[in-house]
Design a protein around this motif. Structure first.
Motif, short mmCIF file in Angstrom:
data_model
loop_
_atom_site.label_atom_id
_atom_site.label_comp_id
_atom_site.label_asym_id
_atom_site.label_seq_id
_atom_site.Cartn_x
_atom_site.Cartn_y
_atom_site.Cartn_z
N GLU A 127 13.30 49.27 18.55
CA GLU A 127 13.56 49.49 17.14
C GLU A 127 14.06 48.22 16.46
N GLU A 128 14.92 47.48 17.16
CA GLU A 128 15.41 46.21 16.62
C GLU A 128 14.24 45.24 16.40
N ALA A 129 13.32 45.20 17.37
CA ALA A 129 12.18 44.31 17.27
C ALA A 129 11.31 44.67 16.06
N HIS A 130 11.08 45.96 15.86
CA HIS A 130 10.29 46.38 14.70
C HIS A 130 10.99 46.00 13.38
N ASP A 131 12.29 46.18 13.34
CA ASP A 131 13.04 45.83 12.12
C ASP A 131 12.92 44.34 11.82
N ILE A 132 13.04 43.52 12.85
CA ILE A 132 12.95 42.07 12.66
C ILE A 132 11.54 41.68 12.24
N GLU A 189 -0.68 43.31 18.42
CA GLU A 189 -1.65 42.28 18.76
C GLU A 189 -1.05 41.25 19.70
N ALA A 190 -1.92 40.59 20.48
CA ALA A 190 -1.46 39.49 21.32
C ALA A 190 -1.00 38.34 20.42
N ALA A 191 0.10 37.74 20.77
CA ALA A 191 0.68 36.68 19.94
C ALA A 191 -0.27 35.50 19.77
N VAL A 199 2.98 40.76 19.90
CA VAL A 199 3.97 40.27 18.96
C VAL A 199 5.27 41.05 19.12
N LEU A 200 5.16 42.37 19.27
CA LEU A 200 6.34 43.21 19.45
C LEU A 200 7.08 42.85 20.72
N GLU A 201 6.36 42.68 21.81
CA GLU A 201 7.00 42.40 23.10
C GLU A 201 7.73 41.06 23.07
N ASN A 202 7.21 40.08 22.36
CA ASN A 202 7.90 38.80 22.24
C ASN A 202 9.31 39.00 21.70
N VAL A 203 9.44 39.83 20.67
CA VAL A 203 10.74 40.03 20.05
C VAL A 203 11.59 41.01 20.85
N ARG A 204 10.95 42.06 21.41
CA ARG A 204 11.70 43.04 22.20
C ARG A 204 12.35 42.38 23.41
N ILE A 205 11.62 41.51 24.07
CA ILE A 205 12.16 40.81 25.25
C ILE A 205 13.39 39.99 24.85
N ALA A 206 13.30 39.32 23.69
CA ALA A 206 14.44 38.53 23.22
C ALA A 206 15.63 39.42 22.90
N ALA A 207 15.36 40.58 22.29
CA ALA A 207 16.44 41.52 21.98
C ALA A 207 17.08 42.04 23.25
N GLU A 266 8.41 32.96 15.90
CA GLU A 266 9.47 32.25 16.60
C GLU A 266 10.81 32.45 15.91
N VAL A 267 10.81 32.49 14.59
CA VAL A 267 12.04 32.81 13.86
C VAL A 267 12.49 34.23 14.22
N ALA A 268 11.54 35.15 14.30
CA ALA A 268 11.87 36.53 14.66
C ALA A 268 12.51 36.59 16.05
#
Length: 220
Positions: A84-89, A101-103, A53-61, A115-117
């Motif tokens: 850090e941005e990913a964790h905040d989101i 966890e795996a998405a 889940v974290l990597e999904n958002v970190r990659i986007a960041a 997906e919103v994140a």
């Protein structure tokens, strides 16, 4: 969805011009519109299921940071700011507790939140949400509505939604499209009472409090 595809460069219009923040983006690519600050979610959930889940958002960041293209050979651990941005989101969308966890293990409602994140990464100026409640259980709709209202506090949000009660509850302004043409553009109460909209879409819509259910047709 077609309208969003036109705005973000996935489709090219046959006529007309699209302006975003003063720039002509009619022929822009999805990458270009995203870099200008227009991010979107999708009608069909679009995530990396085998990544965390974290990597999904970190990659986007990381993708939203123009400096990343010059750092091809750097280890991902060097991008602590993106992590850090990913964790905040994730904390904002109430998913930080599942960051490792795996998405694919998320529930459908949680995947919609993820997906919103992803769309929030890079702090876009405009967020396009394409049916964020699609496939979400009735018990989870309230969570998605609360998330939309929270995000709208500091982002311009354009929402496509087929649940009329959701549309009426969260919208400051509603634009109704029929056969590609605008037939109404007003505040929710005025749109609900517009006879043209009633005929084209709502089928005599009344809120659930009035004892009727909303039409399943589309209102943007």
């Amino acid at each position: 969805t077609t309208f969003f595809n036109l705005l973000t460069g996935s489709l090219e219009p046959t006529a007309g011009t699209i302006y975003f923040d003063g720039a002509d983006v009619t022929h822009a690519t999805p990458q270009e519109t995203a870099s200008l600050g227009m991010h979107r979610s999708y009608q069909i959930t679009n995530i990396f299921p085998n990544s965390t889940v974290l990597e999904n958002v970190r990659i986007a960041a990381q993708a939203s940071d123009p400096r990343s293209s010059w750092s091809l050979w750097r280890n991902v651990d060097h991008f602590e700011g993106h992590r850090e941005e990913a964790h905040d989101i994730l904390d904002r969308v109430d998913l930080d507790g599942r960051a490792g966890e795996a998405a694919r293990n998320l529930s459908h409602g949680e995947k919609r939140k993820l997906e919103v994140a992803i769309a929030l990464a890079g702090d876009p100026d405009v967020l396009l949400l394409d049916e964020p409640n699609a496939g979400v259980s009735s018990e989870s709709v309230g969570d998605i509505i609360a998330l939309i209202e929270d995000v709208a506090d500091d982002h311009a949000v354009l929402l496509v939604e087929h649940n009329m009660d959701v549309v009426m509850a969260v919208s400051d302004r509603i634009v109704v499209l029929n056969q590609g043409r605008v037939i109404a553009d007003d505040v929710p109460e005025e749109v609900r009472g517009d006879p043209t909209v009633q005929e084209a879409y709502l089928g005599g819509y009344e809120s659930e409090e009035a004892g009727a259910t909303g039409s399943e047709e589309g209102v943007a």
